[in-house]
Design a protein around this motif. Structure first.
Motif, short mmCIF file in Angstrom:
data_model
loop_
_atom_site.label_atom_id
_atom_site.label_comp_id
_atom_site.label_asym_id
_atom_site.label_seq_id
_atom_site.Cartn_x
_atom_site.Cartn_y
_atom_site.Cartn_z
N ASN A 490 0.84 -1.19 0.00
CA ASN A 490 0.00 0.00 0.00
C ASN A 490 0.88 1.25 0.00
OD1 ASN A 490 -2.28 -1.66 0.01
ND2 ASN A 490 -2.40 -1.67 2.23
N ASP A 491 0.69 2.15 0.97
CA ASP A 491 1.46 3.40 0.99
C ASP A 491 2.60 3.35 2.00
OD1 ASP A 491 -0.01 3.37 3.32
OD2 ASP A 491 -0.76 5.43 3.15
N ARG A 492 3.05 2.14 2.39
CA ARG A 492 4.09 2.02 3.41
C ARG A 492 5.29 1.20 2.95
NH1 ARG A 492 1.26 1.28 9.37
NH2 ARG A 492 -0.09 3.11 9.25
N VAL A 493 6.44 1.58 3.46
CA VAL A 493 7.67 0.81 3.27
C VAL A 493 8.20 0.48 4.66
CG1 VAL A 493 10.07 0.84 2.46
CG2 VAL A 493 8.24 1.84 1.04
N THR A 494 8.58 -0.77 4.87
CA THR A 494 9.13 -1.21 6.15
C THR A 494 10.57 -1.66 5.97
OG1 THR A 494 6.94 -1.93 6.91
CG2 THR A 494 8.85 -2.77 8.11
N TYR A 495 11.45 -1.15 6.80
CA TYR A 495 12.87 -1.49 6.77
C TYR A 495 13.23 -2.15 8.10
CZ TYR A 495 17.93 -0.63 7.29
OH TYR A 495 19.26 -0.77 7.53
N THR A 496 14.00 -3.24 8.05
CA THR A 496 14.44 -3.89 9.28
C THR A 496 15.95 -4.09 9.24
OG1 THR A 496 14.12 -6.12 8.41
CG2 THR A 496 12.26 -5.12 9.60
N LEU A 497 16.56 -4.08 10.42
CA LEU A 497 18.01 -4.25 10.55
C LEU A 497 18.33 -4.98 11.84
CD1 LEU A 497 20.97 -3.34 9.65
CD2 LEU A 497 20.65 -1.46 11.28
N SER A 498 19.24 -5.94 11.77
CA SER A 498 19.72 -6.61 12.97
C SER A 498 21.18 -6.96 12.78
CB SER A 498 18.91 -7.89 13.25
OG SER A 498 19.30 -8.48 14.48
N LYS A 499 22.00 -6.57 13.74
CA LYS A 499 23.42 -6.92 13.71
C LYS A 499 23.58 -8.29 14.36
CE LYS A 499 27.89 -4.79 14.74
NZ LYS A 499 28.53 -3.63 15.43
N VAL A 500 24.19 -9.21 13.63
CA VAL A 500 24.26 -10.60 14.08
C VAL A 500 25.72 -11.02 14.22
CG1 VAL A 500 22.02 -11.21 13.13
CG2 VAL A 500 24.05 -11.42 11.69
N ALA A 501 25.94 -12.29 14.54
CA ALA A 501 27.29 -12.82 14.71
C ALA A 501 27.35 -14.21 14.09
CB ALA A 501 27.66 -12.89 16.19
N PRO A 502 28.53 -14.66 13.69
CA PRO A 502 28.63 -16.01 13.11
C PRO A 502 28.08 -17.06 14.06
CG PRO A 502 30.64 -14.77 12.71
CD PRO A 502 29.82 -13.93 13.65
N SER A 503 28.21 -16.83 15.35
CA SER A 503 27.76 -17.81 16.33
C SER A 503 26.35 -17.53 16.85
CB SER A 503 28.72 -17.84 17.52
OG SER A 503 28.75 -16.56 18.16
N TYR A 504 25.76 -16.42 16.42
CA TYR A 504 24.42 -16.07 16.91
C TYR A 504 23.70 -15.29 15.83
CZ TYR A 504 20.83 -15.22 20.41
OH TYR A 504 19.64 -15.22 21.11
N ASP A 505 22.87 -16.00 15.07
CA ASP A 505 22.25 -15.43 13.88
C ASP A 505 20.90 -16.09 13.65
OD1 ASP A 505 23.31 -15.21 10.36
OD2 ASP A 505 21.79 -14.11 11.47
N TYR A 506 20.03 -15.40 12.94
CA TYR A 506 18.73 -15.96 12.59
C TYR A 506 18.91 -17.01 11.50
CZ TYR A 506 17.47 -11.43 14.55
OH TYR A 506 17.37 -10.33 15.35
N PRO A 507 18.19 -18.13 11.57
CA PRO A 507 18.13 -18.99 10.39
C PRO A 507 17.63 -18.15 9.22
CG PRO A 507 17.19 -20.11 12.29
CD PRO A 507 17.42 -18.67 12.71
#
Length: 526
Positions: A490-507
């Motif tokens: 629609n009329d929105r844009v969503t931006y996301t950011l997360s700083k991760v680590a090799p040993s702790y990261d999202y699948p």
């Protein structure tokens, strides 16, 4: 009310897909990792949020629960107090008890039975059936008063072992415990804790059914009958809101189903408790006249089929219809839909966010505020001042109570609102192109992987987006990794950011689905 249906996001990949389920917490995926430190703009004021989705190639769609009952004030405790192309379900919510709500059954009986089912039902299986009755309030309606004296509203109206067997197919079904007076130690329905303003029911019945299936399938049913239809409607609305906003730990909002032709009102949400083992709870809530019925179906490793659970529930709704002066089931149908909104409309909910360590981690959200995120260094614009949006806001999420997590580990979510959808599309295209071209511009960045997705939001709004794993050199051989996402609807844009680590990261699948849900939630207006 719940938004219109949507299913799983279509996914296109620029890297090998991760096969990890979003419901399953896990370590960093092969496509990346990052020296950990917090997203710089994360603040620490918790808040509340909403909505959910999942991911399967070639399909569009959506998805979408709180735990336990309540105790009637002024009466005896008659109620328990309360990688691309891989399909994943978002999971969510829990509190003092799904495990506790349902595991609380452990306190109901003194002896535990080996091999018992999920929420401590093994203890429940040792409890004799009770037949004590709840004292009705003086304000009971004629229909309910009649029901109490005539026995029309009885425990016989509840789901039977035969009905569970016919619909769910698991072996060895039996009613482990039927309660008419419900102590505080009794198990409770998932996500039904801390409900404020709930009317006192006149009559309550609760039954637990257990099976001998390897996945420990079990059911908990609760029926609350109220003095009048207005009270029942109010109770249903409060229960519905509790289910939609479920943020029990370690719950994850997995999916939702709109239910038709079953009762006067009905809906279902599936919540995954990211423990070891992973446990799903599919909760059906239905109002039939002056009664509200909740059925909580638990299963390890995979969710129960909502339609089959509805089929098991339909007979009890039919038996309730006359005594409760409500609509009897016709041809009940469950249809996947978007997870309903929560109080912080349009933003991710805490229970939309996955745990990276099974059974650990609590997400806390900040208030919606001005944009302070500085990005990953690949956006090629200043997030706080970029031209185009008529409004820009940020909400950040900080993970606590996970010993494996880096300090200040979290997520920034930034939302941009435009005068029209064309403006949003243009901005999303520009931002996406900037991130795609990051390596060519500077030489310090590498795009380790990227994936695109589409999904349907409220009122069938198209949600499209892309996620990246970005590696930035910080001097010498040191590098920093960021998970980044952009979606538009629609009329929105969503931006996301997360700083991760090799040993702790999202699948990888988990990060994609988180962004698909963020875009989907941005479409919610009710």
């Amino acid at each position: 009310m719940p938004p219109t249906d949507s299913a799983d996001p279509q996914v296109a990949d620029a890297a090998s897909p991760s096969q990890a389920s979003l419901a399953e917490p896990g370590p960093a995926q092969p496509d990346g990792g990052v020296p950990a430190t917090a997203v710089g703009s994360i603040s620490h004021r918790p808040h509340l949020a909403d909505e959910a989705v999942s991911s399967r190639p070639g399909i569009t769609g959506s998805e979408s629960a709180r735990s336990r009952g309540h105790e009637s004030p002024g009466s005896t405790p008659a109620h328990a107090e309360p990688a691309p192309g891989h399909h994943d379900e978002l999971v969510a919510g829990r509190r003092h008890s799904r495990r506790r709500g349902m595991k609380v059954v452990a306190a109901v009986a003194a002896v535990a039975v080996a091999g018992g089912v999920f929420w401590g039902v093994r203890e429940l299986t040792q409890s004799p059936t009770t037949s004590s009755t709840v004292t009705a309030s003086a304000s009971g309606s004629p229909a309910l008063s009649s029901a109490k004296t005539s026995g029309a509203l009885t425990s016989e109206m509840m789901i039977t072992a035969d009905e569970a067997t016919r619909s769910l197919g698991a072996q060895g079904w039996r009613a482990a415990e039927t309660l008419e007076t419900i102590p505080a130690t009794a198990p409770g329905i998932t996500c039904m804790s801390n409900r404020q303003g709930l009317p006192n029911p006149v009559i309550t019945r609760q039954r637990g059914l257990v099976s001998t299936s390897a996945s420990q399938t079990a059911l908990l049913q609760r029926i609350d009958a109220y003095a009048d239809e207005a009270s029942a409607k109010k109770a249903y609305a409060i229960d519905f809101a509790a289910l939609a906003a479920c943020n029990d730990v370690p719950a994850f909002l997995s999916s939702a189903d709109a239910i038709t032709q079953a009762a006067d009102e009905s809906f279902s949400v599936t919540v995954a408790f990211q423990d070891n083992p992973l446990q799903y709870h599919t909760v059906i809530i239905a109002r039939t006249g002056v009664s509200v019925t909740m059925v909580d179906g638990a299963n390890n490793a995979s969710k129960l089929d909502t339609q089959k659970l509805l089929d098991a529930t339909a007979p009890t709704l039919g038996r309730l219809a006359t005594a409760s002066r409500g609509t009897a089931p016709a041809t009940p149908k469950a249809q996947v839909t978007a997870i309903p909104a929560t109080p912080v409309l349009g933003w991710l909910a805490e229970s939309d966010l996955p745990r990276l360590t099974a059974g650990q981690g609590r997400w806390n959200a900040t208030e919606v505020a001005k944009v302070t995120s500085v990005g990953s260094g690949c956006e090629n614009l200043t997030l706080a001042t970029a031209a185009g949006p008529s409004k820009r806001e940020q909400r950040s999420y900080l993970l606590s109570q996970d010993d494996a997590a880096p300090d200040q580990f979290g997520i920034d979510e930034v939302q941009y609102t435009f005068a029209d959808p064309a403006g949003a599309t243009a901005f999303a295209t520009k931002l996406t192109g900037n991130i795609d071209g990051c390596a060519k511009r500077g030489g310090t960045a590498t795009i380790k992987s990227s994936r695109t997705f589409t999904i349907t939001g409220q009122d069938r709004a198209k949600v499209s987006g892309k996620v990246w794993l970005v590696e930035q050199k910080t001097g010498g051989n040191a590098t920093v990794l960021f998970r980044v996402g952009v979606s538009s609807a629609n009329d929105r844009v969503t931006y996301t950011l997360s700083k991760v680590a090799p040993s702790y990261d999202y699948p990888a699948d988990s990060w994609l689905q988180l962004n698909a849900r963020a875009g989907q939630r941005s479409t919610l207006t009710k």
